[in-house]
Scaffold this active site. Structure first.
Site, PDB file in Angstrom:
ATOM      1  N   ALA A 190      -4.517   1.417   7.287  1.00  0.00           N
ATOM      2  CA  ALA A 190      -3.773   0.531   7.914  1.00  0.00           C
ATOM      3  C   ALA A 190      -4.276  -0.825   7.629  1.00  0.00           C
ATOM      4  CB  ALA A 190      -3.666   0.873   9.330  1.00  0.00           C
TER       5      ALA A 190
ATOM      6  N   LYS B 215       0.906  -1.070   0.034  1.00  0.00           N
ATOM      7  CA  LYS B 215       0.062  -0.251  -0.050  1.00  0.00           C
ATOM      8  C   LYS B 215       0.879   1.308  -0.030  1.00  0.00           C
ATOM      9  CE  LYS B 215      -2.384  -0.316   3.795  1.00  0.00           C
ATOM     10  NZ  LYS B 215      -1.513  -1.681   4.316  1.00  0.00           N
ATOM     11  N   THR B 216       1.965   1.234   0.685  1.00  0.00           N
ATOM     12  CA  THR B 216       2.931   2.520   0.994  1.00  0.00           C
ATOM     13  C   THR B 216       3.619   2.862  -0.540  1.00  0.00           C
ATOM     14  OG1 THR B 216       2.996   2.196   3.225  1.00  0.00           O
ATOM     15  CG2 THR B 216       4.569   3.557   2.254  1.00  0.00           C
TER      16      THR B 216
ATOM     17  N   HIS C 115      -9.293  -2.320 -13.805  1.00  0.00           N
ATOM     18  CA  HIS C 115      -8.019  -2.613 -13.597  1.00  0.00           C
ATOM     19  C   HIS C 115      -7.495  -1.108 -13.928  1.00  0.00           C
ATOM     20  CE1 HIS C 115      -3.635  -3.950 -14.570  1.00  0.00           C
ATOM     21  NE2 HIS C 115      -4.030  -5.035 -14.036  1.00  0.00           N
TER      22      HIS C 115
ATOM     23  N   GLN D  21       7.210   4.647 -12.217  1.00  0.00           N
ATOM     24  CA  GLN D  21       5.834   3.851 -12.091  1.00  0.00           C
ATOM     25  C   GLN D  21       4.712   4.881 -11.925  1.00  0.00           C
ATOM     26  OE1 GLN D  21       5.577   0.448 -11.812  1.00  0.00           O
ATOM     27  NE2 GLN D  21       7.652   0.697 -12.501  1.00  0.00           N
TER      28      GLN D  21
ATOM     29  N   LYS E  30      -1.655   9.568   5.939  1.00  0.00           N
ATOM     30  CA  LYS E  30      -1.683   8.378   6.847  1.00  0.00           C
ATOM     31  C   LYS E  30      -2.439   8.826   8.061  1.00  0.00           C
ATOM     32  CE  LYS E  30      -0.478   3.953   7.929  1.00  0.00           C
ATOM     33  NZ  LYS E  30      -0.431   2.836   7.075  1.00  0.00           N
TER      34      LYS E  30
END
Length: 215
Positions: free
Chosen positions: A107, A19-20, A183, A201, A36
């Site tokens: 989280a 996730k991070t 997607h 990315q 966060k």
């Protein structure tokens, strides 16, 4: 669609699925802010510090609402410090006034408890956020992926789509087909991700993100 005040919640099908790193890539791709809300575990650095080290504009990272020492479920980490995580405090946090799209990293998964009655999925709904689901291939990941998608759909929470993390696997096409969710793209495997990796990315993710956020 104007993405200026978009709240994009990044959840995973479980813990440790990337996730991070995905949050850093999405933040970079959208020139967004990053938040966060609850950090549980401080000894090895925070997710906010990781994202700040990987994106080109580290100043967009917002302060956590709760910084908890124990690396555990947020409700347990808070309990160990004799405190309770408050949804009211989360929803009034300065980060939500960020002037631009905001990437919010959860989280673990949807059913991670923030306190004795509040789960992450409840907090997402209260935020009026849209969700990106991060998935990674491992034994059991199809089940975890489809349960995550089902929970969001049953809660009537809008989902932008899937971002897959790690090596490509044929499970991805099946998960997309069975879930009826888009997607968006994938983040490649990197042994030691750095700013150059995140920028690369992010550039690959940007067209899919814009397309599905504006759908």
């Amino acid at each position: 669609m104007n993405l200026q005040k978009e709240r994009i919640f990044i959840t995973g099908i479980g813990t440790g699925v990337g996730k991070t790193i995905v949050s850093a890539c999405v933040t970079e791709a959208l020139n967004a802010g990053y938040w966060k809300p609850v950090q549980a575990g401080l000894d090895e650095g925070t997710d906010t510090q990781t994202v700040a080290s990987l994106i080109s504009r580290p100043g967009v990272c917002q302060p956590e609402a709760y910084r908890l020492q124990m690396p555990a479920s947020p409700h347990l980490a808070a309990r160990s410090e004799a405190m309770t995580i408050s949804q009211a405090h989360l929803l009034s946090h300065e980060a939500l006034s960020y002037d631009g799209p905001l990437v919010i990293e959860g989280a673990g998964g949807l059913m991670v408890p923030l306190n004795d009655t509040l789960f992450t999925i409840d907090f997402i709904k209260a935020l009026h956020a849209r969700v990106i689901i991060v998935a990674q291939n491992y034994l059991g990941s199809i089940n975890h992926s489809l349960l995550t998608a089902m929970a969001l759909q049953q809660a009537n929470i809008p989902v932008v789509g899937w971002i897959f993390n790690g090596d490509t696997h044929t499970n991805e096409a099946d998960i997309v087909r069975w879930s009826h969710l888009a997607h968006i793209g994938r983040v490649s495997q990197a042994s030691v991700p750095d700013k150059a990796f995140v920028q690369e990315q992010a550039a690959q993710l940007r067209p899919g993100l814009i397309k599905h956020l504006q759908a």
